[in-house]
Design a protein around this motif. Structure first.
Motif, PDB file in Angstrom:
ATOM      1  N   TYR A 173       0.837  -1.194   0.000  1.00  0.00           N
ATOM      2  CA  TYR A 173       0.000   0.000   0.000  1.00  0.00           C
ATOM      3  C   TYR A 173       0.874   1.248   0.000  1.00  0.00           C
ATOM      4  O   TYR A 173       1.859   1.296   0.742  1.00  0.00           O
ATOM      5  CB  TYR A 173      -0.839   0.100   1.283  1.00  0.00           C
ATOM      6  CG  TYR A 173      -1.623  -1.121   1.698  1.00  0.00           C
ATOM      7  CD1 TYR A 173      -0.995  -2.283   2.134  1.00  0.00           C
ATOM      8  CD2 TYR A 173      -3.017  -1.090   1.710  1.00  0.00           C
ATOM      9  CE1 TYR A 173      -1.733  -3.385   2.549  1.00  0.00           C
ATOM     10  CE2 TYR A 173      -3.766  -2.195   2.130  1.00  0.00           C
ATOM     11  CZ  TYR A 173      -3.107  -3.336   2.543  1.00  0.00           C
ATOM     12  OH  TYR A 173      -3.831  -4.421   2.968  1.00  0.00           O
ATOM     13  N   ILE A 174       0.498   2.241  -0.792  1.00  0.00           N
ATOM     14  CA  ILE A 174       1.062   3.583  -0.592  1.00  0.00           C
ATOM     15  C   ILE A 174      -0.068   4.398   0.025  1.00  0.00           C
ATOM     16  O   ILE A 174      -1.122   4.575  -0.592  1.00  0.00           O
ATOM     17  CB  ILE A 174       1.572   4.192  -1.917  1.00  0.00           C
ATOM     18  CG1 ILE A 174       2.796   3.401  -2.392  1.00  0.00           C
ATOM     19  CG2 ILE A 174       1.929   5.678  -1.718  1.00  0.00           C
ATOM     20  CD1 ILE A 174       3.363   3.821  -3.720  1.00  0.00           C
ATOM     21  N   LEU A 175       0.160   4.808   1.258  1.00  0.00           N
ATOM     22  CA  LEU A 175      -0.922   5.432   2.033  1.00  0.00           C
ATOM     23  C   LEU A 175      -0.606   6.895   2.326  1.00  0.00           C
ATOM     24  O   LEU A 175       0.564   7.265   2.470  1.00  0.00           O
ATOM     25  CB  LEU A 175      -1.090   4.679   3.364  1.00  0.00           C
ATOM     26  CG  LEU A 175      -1.507   3.211   3.246  1.00  0.00           C
ATOM     27  CD1 LEU A 175      -1.396   2.514   4.593  1.00  0.00           C
ATOM     28  CD2 LEU A 175      -2.926   3.092   2.682  1.00  0.00           C
ATOM     29  N   PRO A 176      -1.643   7.715   2.448  1.00  0.00           N
ATOM     30  CA  PRO A 176      -1.406   9.125   2.784  1.00  0.00           C
ATOM     31  C   PRO A 176      -1.301   9.297   4.299  1.00  0.00           C
ATOM     32  O   PRO A 176      -1.943   8.561   5.054  1.00  0.00           O
ATOM     33  CB  PRO A 176      -2.671   9.805   2.254  1.00  0.00           C
ATOM     34  CG  PRO A 176      -3.736   8.765   2.404  1.00  0.00           C
ATOM     35  CD  PRO A 176      -3.072   7.414   2.259  1.00  0.00           C
ATOM     36  N   LYS A 177      -0.507  10.264   4.682  1.00  0.00           N
ATOM     37  CA  LYS A 177      -0.339  10.540   6.114  1.00  0.00           C
ATOM     38  C   LYS A 177      -1.686  10.825   6.786  1.00  0.00           C
ATOM     39  O   LYS A 177      -1.888  10.520   7.962  1.00  0.00           O
ATOM     40  CB  LYS A 177       0.577  11.755   6.237  1.00  0.00           C
ATOM     41  CG  LYS A 177       1.227  11.941   7.558  1.00  0.00           C
ATOM     42  CD  LYS A 177       2.111  13.165   7.480  1.00  0.00           C
ATOM     43  CE  LYS A 177       2.889  13.370   8.730  1.00  0.00           C
ATOM     44  NZ  LYS A 177       3.845  14.479   8.576  1.00  0.00           N
ATOM     45  N   LYS A 178      -2.622  11.383   6.000  1.00  0.00           N
ATOM     46  CA  LYS A 178      -3.921  11.726   6.609  1.00  0.00           C
ATOM     47  C   LYS A 178      -4.705  10.505   7.066  1.00  0.00           C
ATOM     48  O   LYS A 178      -5.714  10.634   7.756  1.00  0.00           O
ATOM     49  CB  LYS A 178      -4.749  12.633   5.691  1.00  0.00           C
ATOM     50  CG  LYS A 178      -4.987  12.162   4.297  1.00  0.00           C
ATOM     51  CD  LYS A 178      -5.922  13.129   3.570  1.00  0.00           C
ATOM     52  CE  LYS A 178      -5.173  14.115   2.695  1.00  0.00           C
ATOM     53  NZ  LYS A 178      -5.934  14.472   1.483  1.00  0.00           N
ATOM     54  N   ILE A 179      -4.239   9.307   6.718  1.00  0.00           N
ATOM     55  CA  ILE A 179      -4.947   8.099   7.169  1.00  0.00           C
ATOM     56  C   ILE A 179      -4.912   7.970   8.703  1.00  0.00           C
ATOM     57  O   ILE A 179      -5.790   7.353   9.302  1.00  0.00           O
ATOM     58  CB  ILE A 179      -4.381   6.824   6.494  1.00  0.00           C
ATOM     59  CG1 ILE A 179      -5.443   5.706   6.552  1.00  0.00           C
ATOM     60  CG2 ILE A 179      -3.067   6.363   7.129  1.00  0.00           C
ATOM     61  CD1 ILE A 179      -5.302   4.639   5.517  1.00  0.00           C
ATOM     62  N   PHE A 180      -3.913   8.597   9.331  1.00  0.00           N
ATOM     63  CA  PHE A 180      -3.811   8.480  10.797  1.00  0.00           C
ATOM     64  C   PHE A 180      -5.025   9.098  11.496  1.00  0.00           C
ATOM     65  O   PHE A 180      -5.474   8.603  12.520  1.00  0.00           O
ATOM     66  CB  PHE A 180      -2.516   9.123  11.299  1.00  0.00           C
ATOM     67  CG  PHE A 180      -1.288   8.371  10.856  1.00  0.00           C
ATOM     68  CD1 PHE A 180      -1.081   7.056  11.263  1.00  0.00           C
ATOM     69  CD2 PHE A 180      -0.344   8.951  10.022  1.00  0.00           C
ATOM     70  CE1 PHE A 180       0.044   6.343  10.855  1.00  0.00           C
ATOM     71  CE2 PHE A 180       0.774   8.243   9.604  1.00  0.00           C
ATOM     72  CZ  PHE A 180       0.965   6.943  10.014  1.00  0.00           C
ATOM     73  N   VAL A 181      -5.529  10.180  10.937  1.00  0.00           N
ATOM     74  CA  VAL A 181      -6.706  10.821  11.530  1.00  0.00           C
ATOM     75  C   VAL A 181      -7.886   9.851  11.456  1.00  0.00           C
ATOM     76  O   VAL A 181      -8.623   9.665  12.432  1.00  0.00           O
ATOM     77  CB  VAL A 181      -7.058  12.132  10.777  1.00  0.00           C
ATOM     78  CG1 VAL A 181      -8.287  12.785  11.399  1.00  0.00           C
ATOM     79  CG2 VAL A 181      -5.882  13.084  10.792  1.00  0.00           C
ATOM     80  N   ARG A 182      -8.061   9.211  10.293  1.00  0.00           N
ATOM     81  CA  ARG A 182      -9.149   8.243  10.137  1.00  0.00           C
ATOM     82  C   ARG A 182      -8.963   7.085  11.121  1.00  0.00           C
ATOM     83  O   ARG A 182      -9.903   6.645  11.767  1.00  0.00           O
ATOM     84  CB  ARG A 182      -9.235   7.678   8.715  1.00  0.00           C
ATOM     85  CG  ARG A 182      -9.293   8.638   7.559  1.00  0.00           C
ATOM     86  CD  ARG A 182     -10.249   9.782   7.687  1.00  0.00           C
ATOM     87  NE  ARG A 182     -11.553   9.445   8.202  1.00  0.00           N
ATOM     88  CZ  ARG A 182     -12.368  10.304   8.806  1.00  0.00           C
ATOM     89  NH1 ARG A 182     -11.996  11.552   8.983  1.00  0.00           N
ATOM     90  NH2 ARG A 182     -13.535   9.919   9.253  1.00  0.00           N
ATOM     91  N   LEU A 183      -7.732   6.582  11.206  1.00  0.00           N
ATOM     92  CA  LEU A 183      -7.462   5.418  12.072  1.00  0.00           C
ATOM     93  C   LEU A 183      -7.762   5.715  13.534  1.00  0.00           C
ATOM     94  O   LEU A 183      -8.292   4.865  14.251  1.00  0.00           O
ATOM     95  CB  LEU A 183      -5.995   4.994  11.926  1.00  0.00           C
ATOM     96  CG  LEU A 183      -5.659   4.201  10.664  1.00  0.00           C
ATOM     97  CD1 LEU A 183      -4.150   4.071  10.504  1.00  0.00           C
ATOM     98  CD2 LEU A 183      -6.309   2.818  10.692  1.00  0.00           C
ATOM     99  N   SER A 184      -7.432   6.920  13.943  1.00  0.00           N
ATOM    100  CA  SER A 184      -7.633   7.226  15.366  1.00  0.00           C
ATOM    101  C   SER A 184      -9.123   7.304  15.704  1.00  0.00           C
ATOM    102  O   SER A 184      -9.499   7.231  16.872  1.00  0.00           O
ATOM    103  CB  SER A 184      -6.899   8.510  15.748  1.00  0.00           C
ATOM    104  OG  SER A 184      -7.436   9.557  14.980  1.00  0.00           O
ATOM    105  N   LYS A 185      -9.980   7.441  14.673  1.00  0.00           N
ATOM    106  CA  LYS A 185     -11.426   7.533  14.944  1.00  0.00           C
ATOM    107  C   LYS A 185     -12.155   6.227  14.664  1.00  0.00           C
ATOM    108  O   LYS A 185     -13.357   6.117  14.889  1.00  0.00           O
ATOM    109  CB  LYS A 185     -12.029   8.620  14.059  1.00  0.00           C
ATOM    110  CG  LYS A 185     -11.556   9.997  14.456  1.00  0.00           C
ATOM    111  CD  LYS A 185     -12.154  11.066  13.598  1.00  0.00           C
ATOM    112  CE  LYS A 185     -11.658  12.427  14.085  1.00  0.00           C
ATOM    113  NZ  LYS A 185     -11.792  13.450  13.077  1.00  0.00           N
ATOM    114  N   LEU A 186     -11.443   5.238  14.133  1.00  0.00           N
ATOM    115  CA  LEU A 186     -12.104   3.989  13.714  1.00  0.00           C
ATOM    116  C   LEU A 186     -12.535   3.123  14.884  1.00  0.00           C
ATOM    117  O   LEU A 186     -11.821   2.978  15.863  1.00  0.00           O
ATOM    118  CB  LEU A 186     -11.142   3.143  12.874  1.00  0.00           C
ATOM    119  CG  LEU A 186     -11.176   3.235  11.352  1.00  0.00           C
ATOM    120  CD1 LEU A 186     -10.328   2.124  10.773  1.00  0.00           C
ATOM    121  CD2 LEU A 186     -12.586   3.203  10.796  1.00  0.00           C
ATOM    122  N   LYS A 187     -13.691   2.518  14.721  1.00  0.00           N
ATOM    123  CA  LYS A 187     -14.156   1.515  15.690  1.00  0.00           C
ATOM    124  C   LYS A 187     -13.749   0.143  15.148  1.00  0.00           C
ATOM    125  O   LYS A 187     -13.592  -0.018  13.929  1.00  0.00           O
ATOM    126  CB  LYS A 187     -15.689   1.572  15.783  1.00  0.00           C
ATOM    127  CG  LYS A 187     -16.229   2.899  16.296  1.00  0.00           C
ATOM    128  CD  LYS A 187     -16.705   2.723  17.718  1.00  0.00           C
ATOM    129  CE  LYS A 187     -16.876   3.983  18.515  1.00  0.00           C
ATOM    130  NZ  LYS A 187     -16.984   5.263  17.908  1.00  0.00           N
TER     131      LYS A 187
END
Ligand code: UTP
Length: 271
Positions: A206-220
């Motif tokens: 995967y090439i992932l964007p740094k902004k994925i961390f925001v999504r991850l921190s909110k994921l259930k």
């Protein structure tokens, strides 16, 4: 440019029991070489400069593999064996590139990725799942080239048998960019055959964007009570973040299951 890669290694490896009751599966030899070294070679050849290993206390053996200097020095002094010297030098070279972070509870790949948050410097980074070996062609390198051209996230995709879709993250395509690259419409973790949007599976690159961390921190937690990277990807797609599925050219080998591990040994011994 993509300069950093992360490698989640904190899983339990239950499909390779009993071997994994005492051994880290990523150190298991494939044709005489630990599986993780194939992944490291792929990174180095793709121009990666820093690699973050996500390990756990239970898998400290992986760190020890790269930090056994006293033992090597003693043996080399005694034996002066060229093969051992070469192997030791290779390990020291890899070590310079590797940082270790810990995920002591295996809450899922998404949670593992989240542990690297404060180490990621650029807007995009590479992630490789070490169970997925891709031989004959450097998949990370071709994905980095796709990223360079389109400046977007990229995931490796492959058609799998319809009856096997529930083992994978499965995605649906929205638009063809060119022969081997497509925009992804949605992705779903391990769907049943009935609900799978296609038979196109996400493979462990995967090439992932740094902004994925925001999504991850909110994921259930999702399927199986784990935090999945695919759910974070879907959440980004919902916010119109483009993700490209890249049909890679190399041969895929699954080293995470016992059958796959045995087959991978046979395949690699033919090269
Ligand atoms: P898998 O779920 O395929 O492997 O995770 P596993 O959990 O190690 O093995 P099984 O399913 O019990 O046999 C894919 C990759 O993500 C890592 C694993 O180490 C593997 O490399 N992983 C998984 C983590 O680092 N943390 C997790 O919480 C889960």
């Amino acid at each position: 440019m993509i300069k950093q890669a992360i490698i989640p290694l904190a899983g339990l490896g239950t499909r390779l029991l009993p071997l994994t009751s005492v051994f880290a599966k990523e150190l298991l030899p494939i044709n005489g070489k630990p599986g993780i070294e194939y992944i490291l070679d792929e990174c180095v050849q793709a121009g990666i400069k820093e690699i973050i290993f996500i390990i756990s206390d239970k898998k400290k053996m992986i760190k020890n593999y790269f930090y056994n200097d006293r033992f090597y020095k003693r043996i080399i002094k005694k034996k002066k064996d060229q093969r051992i010297i070469q192997e030791y030098n290779k390990i020291k070279k890899f070590r310079k590139m590797i940082k270790f972070v810990y995920q002591n509870k295996p809450l899922g790949t998404g949670d593992a990725v989240l542990k690297t948050k404060r180490y990621i410097k650029d807007n995009f980074f590479l992630m490789l799942l070490p169970d997925d070996l891709i031989i004959n062609k450097n998949c990370s390198k071709s994905m980095i080239n796709v990223h360079k051209k389109y400046k977007s996230s990229v995931i490796a995709g492959m058609n799998v048998k319809k009856k096997d879709v529930s083992r994978w993250g499965i995605f649906r395509l929205s638009k063809k960019i060119n022969k081997n690259n497509y925009l992804i419409k949605d992705v779903i973790e391990k769907p049943s055959m009935k609900y799978a949007p296609s038979n196109k599976a996400v493979i462990g690159r995967y090439i992932l964007p740094k902004k994925i961390f925001v999504r991850l921190s909110k994921l259930k937690p999702g399927k199986g009570g784990e935090i999945h990277i695919t759910d974070a990807i879907q959440s980004l797609i919902n916010q119109n973040e483009p993700f490209i599925a890249h049909n890679f050219f190399g041969k895929y080998l699954d080293c995470g299951s016992m059958n796959g591990y045995i087959k991978s040994n046979l395949e690699i011994s033919k090269i």
